[in-house]
Design an enzyme around this catalytic site. Structure first.
Site, PDB file in Angstrom:
ATOM      1  N   SER A 183       6.476  10.731 -34.945  1.00 35.11           N
ATOM      2  CA  SER A 183       7.905  10.958 -35.147  1.00 35.11           C
ATOM      3  C   SER A 183       8.608   9.639 -35.374  1.00 35.11           C
ATOM      4  O   SER A 183       8.073   8.566 -35.079  1.00 35.11           O
ATOM      5  CB  SER A 183       8.460  11.635 -33.876  1.00 35.11           C
ATOM      6  OG  SER A 183       9.851  11.522 -33.752  1.00 35.11           O
TER       7      SER A 183
ATOM      8  N   TYR B 212      10.789  13.336 -25.323  1.00 39.16           N
ATOM      9  CA  TYR B 212      10.170  13.508 -26.636  1.00 39.16           C
ATOM     10  C   TYR B 212       9.694  12.162 -27.178  1.00 39.16           C
ATOM     11  O   TYR B 212       8.581  12.045 -27.692  1.00 39.16           O
ATOM     12  CB  TYR B 212      11.198  14.144 -27.571  1.00 39.16           C
ATOM     13  CG  TYR B 212      10.708  14.491 -28.956  1.00 39.16           C
ATOM     14  CD1 TYR B 212       9.996  15.658 -29.188  1.00 39.16           C
ATOM     15  CD2 TYR B 212      10.999  13.666 -30.038  1.00 39.16           C
ATOM     16  CE1 TYR B 212       9.574  15.992 -30.474  1.00 39.16           C
ATOM     17  CE2 TYR B 212      10.587  13.999 -31.320  1.00 39.16           C
ATOM     18  CZ  TYR B 212       9.877  15.159 -31.529  1.00 39.16           C
ATOM     19  OH  TYR B 212       9.455  15.485 -32.797  1.00 39.16           O
TER      20      TYR B 212
END
Length: 257
Positions: free
Chosen positions: A147, A160
């Site tokens: 990510s 996250y």
């Protein structure tokens, strides 16, 4: 013998397991893999979504209901796929959950839950898949879907970001252990991709979306097709000598100002 250029990007004869493959980036990767000639097996927790996705992908697609946090079921999942489709040659660790809230409001249970899905789930499948790839004799590819939060700091996504940053440590470590046996380990870092998860992350937060576009030199959101095509490359013979890398597919966001 040198591989013919068109064939270098073919996934003919490959069997790919894609977690979180029923929607979003996972489904985009599955579409690209099928187009490149692979058989794909989608895995997630919701059978209705899996069945619909596999049906849309056509006869080279199958599915298994699987929760990546059921770590004891990893080997059984791979056994089930091998019995029907042969050895898994590509594993795409894509399953994920998002948690958007200020760090001080994240509970220990929420933090651990995000890490369980992303890091522990991906590691469990990888540690069972790699020896099977080696035993099958053809090597293999393990791909982690990282990510932008693996690369840059972003607010309100502490759990996250920790999980996705952990992927990069896994990629480096597993590369040193498995690449000599023909199992390549890489990551893709999608930029800001137009998916349901992205829309959820920016819902009611137009400032956040505007900031994302401002710092992306291409001034656009990516598509799941962009990620799928990059995943095909990293899993294909064209990337035979590529291991241990994280490839951003981000319109320049990681270096944007």
């Amino acid at each position: 013998m040198q591989t013919d250029f068109p064939d270098a990007f073919s996934l003919d004869g490959q069997t790919a397991l894609i977690t979180g493959g029923a929607s979003g980036i996972g489904y985009g990767i599955a579409e690209a893999f099928v187009a490149a000639g692979a058989r794909v097996v989608l895995a997630s927790r919701t059978e209705s979504a899996l069945a619909e996705a596999a049906d849309a992908l056509g006869p080279r697609a199958d599915y298994r209901v699987h929760d990546v946090t059921d770590f004891d079921a990893s080997a059984a999942l791979l056994d089930s796929i091998e019995e029907e489709h042969g050895s898994v040659t590509t594993l795409v660790n894509n399953a994920g959950v998002h948690l958007k809230k200020p760090a001080e409001d994240v509970t220990a249970e929420e933090f651990a839950g995000v890490l369980d899905v992303h890091v522990r789930g991906a590691f469990s499948l990888s540690r069972h898949a790699a020896p099977r790839m080696v035993e099958a004799g053809g090597g293999g590819s393990i791909l982690f879907i990282a990510s932008m939060t693996s690369l840059i700091g972003m607010p309100q996504v502490a759990a996250y970001a920790t999980a996705k940053s952990g992927y990069l440590g896994l990629v480096r470590s597993l590369t040193t252990e498995w690449s000599a046996d023909g199992v390549r380990v890489n990551a893709l870092a999608p930029g800001f991709i137009d998916t349901p998860m992205f829309r959820q992350a920016v819902e009611g937060d137009p400032e956040r979306k505007e900031k994302i576009l401002r710092r992306t030199p291409m001034n656009d959101l990516g598509t799941v097709e962009d990620i799928g095509q990059a995943a095909v490359y990293l899993s294909s013979p064209a990337a035979r000598f590529v291991t241990g890398v994280c490839l951003p597919v981000d319109g320049g966001a990681a270096i944007g100002f």
